[in-house]
Design a protein around this motif. Structure first.
Motif, PDB file in Angstrom:
ATOM      1  N   ILE A 129      20.210  43.765  87.778  1.00  0.00           N
ATOM      2  CA  ILE A 129      20.276  42.394  88.268  1.00  0.00           C
ATOM      3  C   ILE A 129      20.726  41.521  87.102  1.00  0.00           C
ATOM      4  CG2 ILE A 129      19.035  40.505  89.388  1.00  0.00           C
ATOM      5  CD1 ILE A 129      19.223  43.214  91.034  1.00  0.00           C
ATOM      6  N   GLU A 130      21.815  40.797  87.308  1.00  0.00           N
ATOM      7  CA  GLU A 130      22.369  39.952  86.251  1.00  0.00           C
ATOM      8  C   GLU A 130      22.014  38.496  86.527  1.00  0.00           C
ATOM      9  OE1 GLU A 130      26.558  40.708  86.262  1.00  0.00           O
ATOM     10  OE2 GLU A 130      26.316  42.777  85.596  1.00  0.00           O
ATOM     11  N   SER A 131      21.846  37.744  85.433  1.00  0.00           N
ATOM     12  CA  SER A 131      21.607  36.311  85.560  1.00  0.00           C
ATOM     13  C   SER A 131      22.878  35.653  86.071  1.00  0.00           C
ATOM     14  CB  SER A 131      21.233  35.722  84.200  1.00  0.00           C
ATOM     15  OG  SER A 131      21.086  34.320  84.322  1.00  0.00           O
ATOM     16  N   GLU A 132      22.718  34.641  86.924  1.00  0.00           N
ATOM     17  CA  GLU A 132      23.873  33.873  87.375  1.00  0.00           C
ATOM     18  C   GLU A 132      23.842  32.493  86.734  1.00  0.00           C
ATOM     19  OE1 GLU A 132      23.850  33.863  91.634  1.00  0.00           O
ATOM     20  OE2 GLU A 132      24.216  36.006  91.748  1.00  0.00           O
ATOM     21  N   VAL A 133      22.854  32.264  85.848  1.00  0.00           N
ATOM     22  CA  VAL A 133      22.678  30.944  85.243  1.00  0.00           C
ATOM     23  C   VAL A 133      22.525  31.076  83.733  1.00  0.00           C
ATOM     24  CG1 VAL A 133      21.576  29.994  87.302  1.00  0.00           C
ATOM     25  CG2 VAL A 133      20.158  31.047  85.556  1.00  0.00           C
ATOM     26  N   SER A 134      22.714  29.948  83.040  1.00  0.00           N
ATOM     27  CA  SER A 134      22.448  29.881  81.607  1.00  0.00           C
ATOM     28  C   SER A 134      21.145  29.124  81.410  1.00  0.00           C
ATOM     29  CB  SER A 134      23.561  29.123  80.889  1.00  0.00           C
ATOM     30  OG  SER A 134      24.759  29.852  80.963  1.00  0.00           O
ATOM     31  N   GLY A 135      20.394  29.526  80.417  1.00  0.00           N
ATOM     32  CA  GLY A 135      19.154  28.819  80.124  1.00  0.00           C
ATOM     33  C   GLY A 135      18.177  29.717  79.393  1.00  0.00           C
ATOM     34  N   LYS A 136      16.922  29.266  79.369  1.00  0.00           N
ATOM     35  CA  LYS A 136      15.883  30.000  78.657  1.00  0.00           C
ATOM     36  C   LYS A 136      14.832  30.462  79.664  1.00  0.00           C
ATOM     37  CE  LYS A 136      13.014  27.825  75.840  1.00  0.00           C
ATOM     38  NZ  LYS A 136      12.526  27.105  74.658  1.00  0.00           N
ATOM     39  N   ILE A 137      14.428  31.739  79.567  1.00  0.00           N
ATOM     40  CA  ILE A 137      13.373  32.271  80.449  1.00  0.00           C
ATOM     41  C   ILE A 137      12.058  31.572  80.089  1.00  0.00           C
ATOM     42  CG2 ILE A 137      12.042  34.339  81.104  1.00  0.00           C
ATOM     43  CD1 ILE A 137      14.842  34.821  81.959  1.00  0.00           C
ATOM     44  N   VAL A 138      11.447  30.876  81.089  1.00  0.00           N
ATOM     45  CA  VAL A 138      10.166  30.219  80.823  1.00  0.00           C
ATOM     46  C   VAL A 138       9.007  30.981  81.455  1.00  0.00           C
ATOM     47  CG1 VAL A 138      10.989  27.875  80.394  1.00  0.00           C
ATOM     48  CG2 VAL A 138      10.580  28.592  82.725  1.00  0.00           C
ATOM     49  N   LYS A 139       9.308  31.770  82.482  1.00  0.00           N
ATOM     50  CA  LYS A 139       8.229  32.530  83.114  1.00  0.00           C
ATOM     51  C   LYS A 139       8.799  33.747  83.822  1.00  0.00           C
ATOM     52  CE  LYS A 139       3.939  31.929  85.522  1.00  0.00           C
ATOM     53  NZ  LYS A 139       3.073  31.167  86.377  1.00  0.00           N
ATOM     54  N   ILE A 140       8.102  34.884  83.702  1.00  0.00           N
ATOM     55  CA  ILE A 140       8.448  36.094  84.444  1.00  0.00           C
ATOM     56  C   ILE A 140       7.395  36.195  85.545  1.00  0.00           C
ATOM     57  CG2 ILE A 140       8.721  38.599  84.323  1.00  0.00           C
ATOM     58  CD1 ILE A 140       9.531  38.113  81.313  1.00  0.00           C
ATOM     59  N   LEU A 141       7.848  36.150  86.797  1.00  0.00           N
ATOM     60  CA  LEU A 141       6.935  35.981  87.932  1.00  0.00           C
ATOM     61  C   LEU A 141       6.460  37.301  88.547  1.00  0.00           C
ATOM     62  CD1 LEU A 141       9.060  33.145  89.548  1.00  0.00           C
ATOM     63  CD2 LEU A 141       6.987  32.852  88.206  1.00  0.00           C
ATOM     64  N   VAL A 142       6.992  38.435  88.057  1.00  0.00           N
ATOM     65  CA  VAL A 142       6.660  39.726  88.656  1.00  0.00           C
ATOM     66  C   VAL A 142       6.250  40.687  87.544  1.00  0.00           C
ATOM     67  CG1 VAL A 142       7.541  41.593  90.106  1.00  0.00           C
ATOM     68  CG2 VAL A 142       8.417  39.299  90.430  1.00  0.00           C
ATOM     69  N   ASN A 143       5.248  41.516  87.824  1.00  0.00           N
ATOM     70  CA  ASN A 143       4.834  42.528  86.848  1.00  0.00           C
ATOM     71  C   ASN A 143       5.768  43.729  86.906  1.00  0.00           C
ATOM     72  OD1 ASN A 143       2.547  41.052  86.029  1.00  0.00           O
ATOM     73  ND2 ASN A 143       1.382  41.838  87.773  1.00  0.00           N
ATOM     74  N   ASP A 144       5.876  44.425  85.767  1.00  0.00           N
ATOM     75  CA  ASP A 144       6.728  45.613  85.696  1.00  0.00           C
ATOM     76  C   ASP A 144       6.268  46.644  86.731  1.00  0.00           C
ATOM     77  OD1 ASP A 144       8.904  46.924  84.527  1.00  0.00           O
ATOM     78  OD2 ASP A 144       7.575  48.153  83.305  1.00  0.00           O
ATOM     79  N   ALA A 145       7.216  47.307  87.366  1.00  0.00           N
ATOM     80  CA  ALA A 145       6.984  48.366  88.359  1.00  0.00           C
ATOM     81  C   ALA A 145       6.313  47.851  89.633  1.00  0.00           C
ATOM     82  CB  ALA A 145       6.177  49.515  87.755  1.00  0.00           C
ATOM     83  N   GLN A 146       6.399  46.554  89.890  1.00  0.00           N
ATOM     84  CA  GLN A 146       5.821  45.956  91.101  1.00  0.00           C
ATOM     85  C   GLN A 146       6.879  45.904  92.203  1.00  0.00           C
ATOM     86  OE1 GLN A 146       3.802  42.149  90.501  1.00  0.00           O
ATOM     87  NE2 GLN A 146       4.350  41.502  92.555  1.00  0.00           N
ATOM     88  N   PRO A 147       6.502  46.181  93.465  1.00  0.00           N
ATOM     89  CA  PRO A 147       7.471  46.062  94.558  1.00  0.00           C
ATOM     90  C   PRO A 147       7.852  44.595  94.766  1.00  0.00           C
ATOM     91  CG  PRO A 147       5.356  46.933  95.349  1.00  0.00           C
ATOM     92  CD  PRO A 147       5.188  46.633  93.904  1.00  0.00           C
ATOM     93  N   VAL A 148       9.137  44.354  95.064  1.00  0.00           N
ATOM     94  CA  VAL A 148       9.602  42.988  95.334  1.00  0.00           C
ATOM     95  C   VAL A 148      10.317  42.944  96.681  1.00  0.00           C
ATOM     96  CG1 VAL A 148       9.787  42.247  92.924  1.00  0.00           C
ATOM     97  CG2 VAL A 148      11.737  43.355  93.997  1.00  0.00           C
ATOM     98  N   GLU A 149      10.273  41.787  97.297  1.00  0.00           N
ATOM     99  CA  GLU A 149      10.938  41.540  98.581  1.00  0.00           C
ATOM    100  C   GLU A 149      12.288  40.890  98.323  1.00  0.00           C
ATOM    101  OE1 GLU A 149       9.745  42.289 101.694  1.00  0.00           O
ATOM    102  OE2 GLU A 149       8.158  43.304 100.614  1.00  0.00           O
ATOM    103  N   TYR A 150      13.157  40.913  99.335  1.00  0.00           N
ATOM    104  CA  TYR A 150      14.424  40.188  99.272  1.00  0.00           C
ATOM    105  C   TYR A 150      14.118  38.706  99.070  1.00  0.00           C
ATOM    106  CZ  TYR A 150      18.564  37.773 100.942  1.00  0.00           C
ATOM    107  OH  TYR A 150      19.626  36.925 101.047  1.00  0.00           O
ATOM    108  N   ASP A 151      14.819  38.046  98.163  1.00  0.00           N
ATOM    109  CA  ASP A 151      14.687  36.614  97.922  1.00  0.00           C
ATOM    110  C   ASP A 151      13.382  36.230  97.217  1.00  0.00           C
ATOM    111  OD1 ASP A 151      16.553  34.629  98.147  1.00  0.00           O
ATOM    112  OD2 ASP A 151      15.623  33.692  99.897  1.00  0.00           O
ATOM    113  N   GLN A 152      12.611  37.215  96.733  1.00  0.00           N
ATOM    114  CA  GLN A 152      11.371  36.905  96.017  1.00  0.00           C
ATOM    115  C   GLN A 152      11.711  36.375  94.617  1.00  0.00           C
ATOM    116  OE1 GLN A 152       8.388  39.994  96.017  1.00  0.00           O
ATOM    117  NE2 GLN A 152       7.419  39.234  94.167  1.00  0.00           N
TER     118      GLN A 152
END
Length: 160
Positions: A129-152
């Motif tokens: 998954i590539e970033s489509e924006v420029s900026g600084k990461i302020v928060k990672i909202l998902v834990n590693d190896a966690q299932p994610v939904e479309y648009d999450q």
């Protein structure tokens, strides 16, 4: 014609590699649209309402196809100055390319369009998954190896 998940996966792989922007297949009881914007690949499949509830007249549901272009551009939350990077697919979220490898990005890292920020694994397919924006990461909202939904939401980025 009904496609099984393997055929759909093969089609997605083919479309991503071919460089086409959009492929639609429509049969009387099945419709699939695959849209690509370089990376990531978006898939929309719809089954007619008649198959779901034969006794009821088909109700006009919001067209999933119309939602796909909106999902390609990160949407800024009105209540926040941050941009949310969302998952383009359902799968398992990974912050690094392997168990003993460093994370693609951490809080405080700068990202630019095209920079790989995570992997979402769907049915043994590892999608960078590539970033489509420029900026600084302020928060990672998902834990590693966690299932994610479309648009999450996956990351919050400060564009300033």
């Amino acid at each position: 014609m009904s496609m099984d998940i393997k055929q759909i996966q093969d089609l997605i792989k083919f479309v991503s590699k071919s460089g086409v922007n959009e492929v639609s297949i429509e049969e009387k009881d099945f419709k699939i649209t695959i849209k690509t914007n370089q990376e990531p690949t978006y898939v929309t499949a719809t089954l007619p309402a008649a198959q779901v509830a034969p006794a009821v007249a088909p109700v006009a549901a919001p067209a999933p196809v119309a939602a796909a272009p909106a999902a390609q551009a990160p949407v800024a939350d009105e209540s926040s100055k941050y941009i949310t990077i969302k998952s383009p697919i359902i799968g398992t979220f990974y912050r690094s390319p392997g168990p003993d490898k460093a994370s693609f990005v951490n809080v405080g890292d700068e990202v630019t369009p095209g920079k790989v920020i995570c992997i979402v694994e769907a049915m043994k397919l590892f999608n960078e998954i590539e970033s489509e924006v420029s900026g600084k990461i302020v928060k990672i909202l998902v834990n590693d190896a966690q299932p994610v939904e479309y648009d999450q939401p996956l990351f919050l980025v400060d564009p300033s």
